[in-house]
Design a protein around this motif. Sequence first.
Motif, PDB file in Angstrom:
ATOM      1  N   VAL A 381       0.843  -1.206   0.000  1.00  0.00           N
ATOM      2  CA  VAL A 381       0.000   0.000   0.000  1.00  0.00           C
ATOM      3  C   VAL A 381       0.880   1.260   0.000  1.00  0.00           C
ATOM      4  O   VAL A 381       0.677   2.177  -0.800  1.00  0.00           O
ATOM      5  CB  VAL A 381      -0.966   0.000   1.210  1.00  0.00           C
ATOM      6  CG1 VAL A 381      -1.680   1.341   1.341  1.00  0.00           C
ATOM      7  CG2 VAL A 381      -1.991  -1.117   1.068  1.00  0.00           C
ATOM      8  N   ASN A 382       1.890   1.282   0.893  1.00  0.00           N
ATOM      9  CA  ASN A 382       2.772   2.460   0.949  1.00  0.00           C
ATOM     10  C   ASN A 382       3.562   2.619  -0.351  1.00  0.00           C
ATOM     11  O   ASN A 382       3.802   3.733  -0.816  1.00  0.00           O
ATOM     12  CB  ASN A 382       3.757   2.333   2.124  1.00  0.00           C
ATOM     13  CG  ASN A 382       3.018   2.255   3.447  1.00  0.00           C
ATOM     14  OD1 ASN A 382       1.923   2.766   3.562  1.00  0.00           O
ATOM     15  ND2 ASN A 382       3.608   1.598   4.435  1.00  0.00           N
ATOM     16  N   PHE A 383       3.945   1.487  -0.942  1.00  0.00           N
ATOM     17  CA  PHE A 383       4.678   1.490  -2.210  1.00  0.00           C
ATOM     18  C   PHE A 383       3.820   2.151  -3.306  1.00  0.00           C
ATOM     19  O   PHE A 383       4.282   3.001  -4.060  1.00  0.00           O
ATOM     20  CB  PHE A 383       5.018   0.029  -2.550  1.00  0.00           C
ATOM     21  CG  PHE A 383       5.562  -0.188  -3.935  1.00  0.00           C
ATOM     22  CD1 PHE A 383       6.868   0.182  -4.245  1.00  0.00           C
ATOM     23  CD2 PHE A 383       4.787  -0.780  -4.918  1.00  0.00           C
ATOM     24  CE1 PHE A 383       7.372  -0.032  -5.513  1.00  0.00           C
ATOM     25  CE2 PHE A 383       5.290  -0.993  -6.186  1.00  0.00           C
ATOM     26  CZ  PHE A 383       6.586  -0.614  -6.489  1.00  0.00           C
ATOM     27  N   LEU A 384       2.526   1.784  -3.352  1.00  0.00           N
ATOM     28  CA  LEU A 384       1.623   2.352  -4.363  1.00  0.00           C
ATOM     29  C   LEU A 384       1.354   3.828  -4.091  1.00  0.00           C
ATOM     30  O   LEU A 384       1.302   4.646  -5.007  1.00  0.00           O
ATOM     31  CB  LEU A 384       0.303   1.567  -4.398  1.00  0.00           C
ATOM     32  CG  LEU A 384       0.369   0.139  -4.950  1.00  0.00           C
ATOM     33  CD1 LEU A 384      -0.970  -0.544  -4.803  1.00  0.00           C
ATOM     34  CD2 LEU A 384       0.782   0.133  -6.414  1.00  0.00           C
ATOM     35  N   GLN A 385       1.172   4.168  -2.790  1.00  0.00           N
ATOM     36  CA  GLN A 385       0.887   5.568  -2.446  1.00  0.00           C
ATOM     37  C   GLN A 385       2.044   6.483  -2.855  1.00  0.00           C
ATOM     38  O   GLN A 385       1.838   7.609  -3.276  1.00  0.00           O
ATOM     39  CB  GLN A 385       0.624   5.705  -0.942  1.00  0.00           C
ATOM     40  CG  GLN A 385      -0.825   5.384  -0.600  1.00  0.00           C
ATOM     41  CD  GLN A 385      -1.066   5.258   0.892  1.00  0.00           C
ATOM     42  OE1 GLN A 385      -0.121   5.175   1.679  1.00  0.00           O
ATOM     43  NE2 GLN A 385      -2.320   5.236   1.286  1.00  0.00           N
ATOM     44  N   LYS A 386       3.269   5.946  -2.723  1.00  0.00           N
ATOM     45  CA  LYS A 386       4.458   6.727  -3.075  1.00  0.00           C
ATOM     46  C   LYS A 386       4.416   7.089  -4.564  1.00  0.00           C
ATOM     47  O   LYS A 386       4.764   8.193  -4.966  1.00  0.00           O
ATOM     48  CB  LYS A 386       5.708   5.894  -2.756  1.00  0.00           C
ATOM     49  CG  LYS A 386       7.000   6.686  -2.776  1.00  0.00           C
ATOM     50  CD  LYS A 386       8.136   5.882  -2.155  1.00  0.00           C
ATOM     51  CE  LYS A 386       8.573   4.759  -3.081  1.00  0.00           C
ATOM     52  NZ  LYS A 386       9.610   3.908  -2.505  1.00  0.00           N
ATOM     53  N   TYR A 387       3.946   6.125  -5.379  1.00  0.00           N
ATOM     54  CA  TYR A 387       3.904   6.357  -6.832  1.00  0.00           C
ATOM     55  C   TYR A 387       2.646   7.113  -7.271  1.00  0.00           C
ATOM     56  O   TYR A 387       2.532   7.506  -8.418  1.00  0.00           O
ATOM     57  CB  TYR A 387       3.988   5.025  -7.588  1.00  0.00           C
ATOM     58  CG  TYR A 387       5.400   4.493  -7.635  1.00  0.00           C
ATOM     59  CD1 TYR A 387       6.361   5.103  -8.438  1.00  0.00           C
ATOM     60  CD2 TYR A 387       5.783   3.405  -6.863  1.00  0.00           C
ATOM     61  CE1 TYR A 387       7.663   4.630  -8.470  1.00  0.00           C
ATOM     62  CE2 TYR A 387       7.080   2.927  -6.888  1.00  0.00           C
ATOM     63  CZ  TYR A 387       8.022   3.543  -7.702  1.00  0.00           C
ATOM     64  OH  TYR A 387       9.304   3.089  -7.736  1.00  0.00           O
TER      65      TYR A 387
END
Length: 943
Positions: A381-387
């Motif tokens: 989730v954090n990985f996607l939010q970063k992008y």
Amino acid sequence: MSQSPAAQEEFIEIFGAREHNLKNLDLKIPRNNLVVVTGLSGSGKSSLAFDTIYAEGQRRYMESFSAYVRSFLGGMERPDVDKINGLSPVIAIEQKTTSKNPRSTVGTVTEIYDFMRLLFARAGEAYSYLTGNRMVRQTEDQIIEQLFANFSGKKLYILAPVVKGRKGHYRELFEQIRKMGFSKVRVDGVVMEMVPKMQVDRYKIHDIEIVIDRIVADESDRFRITQSLKSALQHGKGVIMIREEAGEIHHFSKYLMDPETGLSYDEPAPNTFSFNSPYGACPTCNGLGVTEEITKESIIPDPSLSITRGGIAPLGEYRDIWIFKKIEAILKHYKCSMSMPIRDLPENVVDVLLYGDKVEVAVDSTKYPGTKWHTTFEGIVNFLQKYQEGSSDKIQDWVSEFTVTQTCPDCHGYRLKKEALHFKIADKHIGELAMMDIRVLGDWFENLESRLSEKQQLIAQEVLKEIRKRIGFLLDIGLDYLTLNRPLRTLSGGEAQRIRLATQIGTQLVGVLYILDEPSIGLHQRDNVKLIKALQSLRDLGNSVLVVEHDKDMMLESDYILDMGPGAGRHGGHVVASGTPQEVVKKGGVTASYLSGKLGLPIPEVRRKGKGKSLILKGASGNNLKNITLNIPLGTLTLITGVSGSGKSTLIHETLYPILNREFYKSKKEPMPFGSISGLEELDKVIEVDQSPIGRTPRSNPATYTGVFSDIRALFTEMPEAKIRGYKPGRFSFNVKGGRCEDCEGAGMKLIEMDFLPDVHIPCETCKGKRYNRETLEVRFKGKSISDVLEMTVEQAVEFFENQPKILRKIKTLNDVGLGYITLGQHATTLSGGEAQRVKLATELSKKDTGKTFYILDEPTTGLHFQDIELLMNVLQQLVDKGNTVLIIEHNLDVIKVADYVVDLGPEGGNKGGSIVIEGTPEEVAADPKSHTGKFLKLELNA
């Protein structure tokens, strides 16, 4: 030939209009009249109204600027016309110019919300969001007592706010503060020493406070503290701030404060209630009312799959890459494996995979075998939010597949900070008012004075007058079902146009030429009368109103009709008839025959009963729908009718279509709430044909959209010249390097960016708009180059490619839906909503249908003349004859009367709608006294 000034004022005279397909027209249009320009689609109506009259008016306005300003704007092309006399300042109200910005709402465009913000800022009563108590204003003594009670023995700064949220360099203000003897100021949260000639960035928003004194809250210093507080209240105009040593800020005010908790609000200003200002917008959703959430369900759609087999949707199936190695190490740490179904993994392990963990895990290095990297995992989730922010459009689109739009949990969709939502007038806050239908809002404002105090009445008097006037205009043009916080981008072209019309009536301008493009789109016959009255009131103010329109009632109520024709495209461009409605009917012609009732769509002898099976949607309750059951007999032409705002779009576009889309194409879009659906097994695909543009750039055109261009390019590569030169299909594409003109990169147009006007496209000087380089244009088929083919009208192309069955099938369907007049390479940006919809329809029709296809069309008659409607309905009837089901949302009575089955929603719009009034054959609907559609349908069937 000179005209007397009086004659010039009575008419707009046009000499030699040759824009697009106009055939050197000379004509007079009476001023200060309601004039309707009608004719077949593509007969030159828009070329005359918009590309000649409006373009010349706009050019003259640009010419009025100084040469210096014009040098920034670039030259505007003069329309191809010899002369226009008697032209007033021109305002065009088009369909295409709707704002895509989610911050633009019905309330902001009509200015009603702006006046409401002013009303709440000046007459609203504040309540505490902690206790619900009424906020009170404090005296100096109370502030001093609170200071000793709450901060005894603490080191404090006493601050006096002098600038709050405003731009400027404030050089004079700093000088003034220095001369008063203060040595420190706090600028944007930072305490600074005063220095001579001090200033801040002029274009940024600043908060500035004077540091009045630095004290320790001690009884022995009471006199000094009292004096400092008095001074702070004086300089801060009744508001002070106390800053603790740790940096915590406390507001005290002679104005608004909750006596129980000590909570104080800033003095309300209009921007406190603006969701487009940082001082009013909800900080969670930034004033949009919705948040984009990445949910567990969208990342793990099927928990029965293992991670190896693609259970985590954004990552797909197992590959030998770093992120999978990390996941493997984490699972190893928790004694689990990658091949276990995700549903069998412990809950805490799934949480670590989704949201990360601070615990380091050892991952085998591929670069240095035998060594391990110790690393933490941030979580999918954090990985996607970063992008999600700051990445390329492509990556953002990819991330958006896993996001779900939800109502903001903090402001509950009201878009404002909690402080703003606790200012009330007559027990309502501004957010609640913005959610009301315009009709209900009008009633609420009607007797508001009786619920206000005397002081509030005095303050609100003038503002209420303005609000009521503007609400009145919206009610007059039949938009009573909208709400003020409805984003402008969710409105149909006709609705947006009518809103701008209401705003224009509100400006009360005189002596202007208004040009409108089909304002009756999406309007029920009942509300048409209101629209015509609104246009007549614009005329009665002393304006000229020119309307491009196909509506029968509008034509009969107008002062003057210009009928363009006789055909479309190259067969049009003449004025077939002009004069008052009565004169035009007498002169005869296609339009006159439809107006007088000689021609019309014949009512079918028998209505189809369908295949005996139905698609049944139960318990639809999204927006204003009242838990209804929709029954669509399959194998029929079914119409959804009802007044504007009765719930047609919610039922079809937001409930039924997403359900079918999810069923057949695994779409992610969530449908609105519903109970159940049955009958899906009788269908195998769904096709929605709407009016959104087929492309937003000049690169998109009917040939590329329908796919016929690929076949044409393949044909050109078979030519002997192309074979000798070794040309592949890519050589004939204007989107890739090789055969295209590199100066305009194959667009044929160059974009000139305007600073404070819409951007302008001008033809490329190198290829003269042909899109290709010289070598490519030397390859010819039957004497025509690829560029010549793109310049052909659909009608010419049907003859030209008659011996090429693959190409002919696709082009012929474009011709069948009445688009014979458009060119194959016409820029998508120049197609009207109705034309774009028919290009899509033709694309779908050229595909092989299965007899189990479900077509959904939204007002396909937009922009169509009576004769074109007949063509379109013949095509749709053929589809139904093959066993397919066609569902149309429509107000046009010519279409409703030829339907097999009609579902009428209503009875009114907004909260008073959302029910099924009657369903059955057109005759059954016409016989129902409760149905508004029925009343008008009865007249049409009996005509």
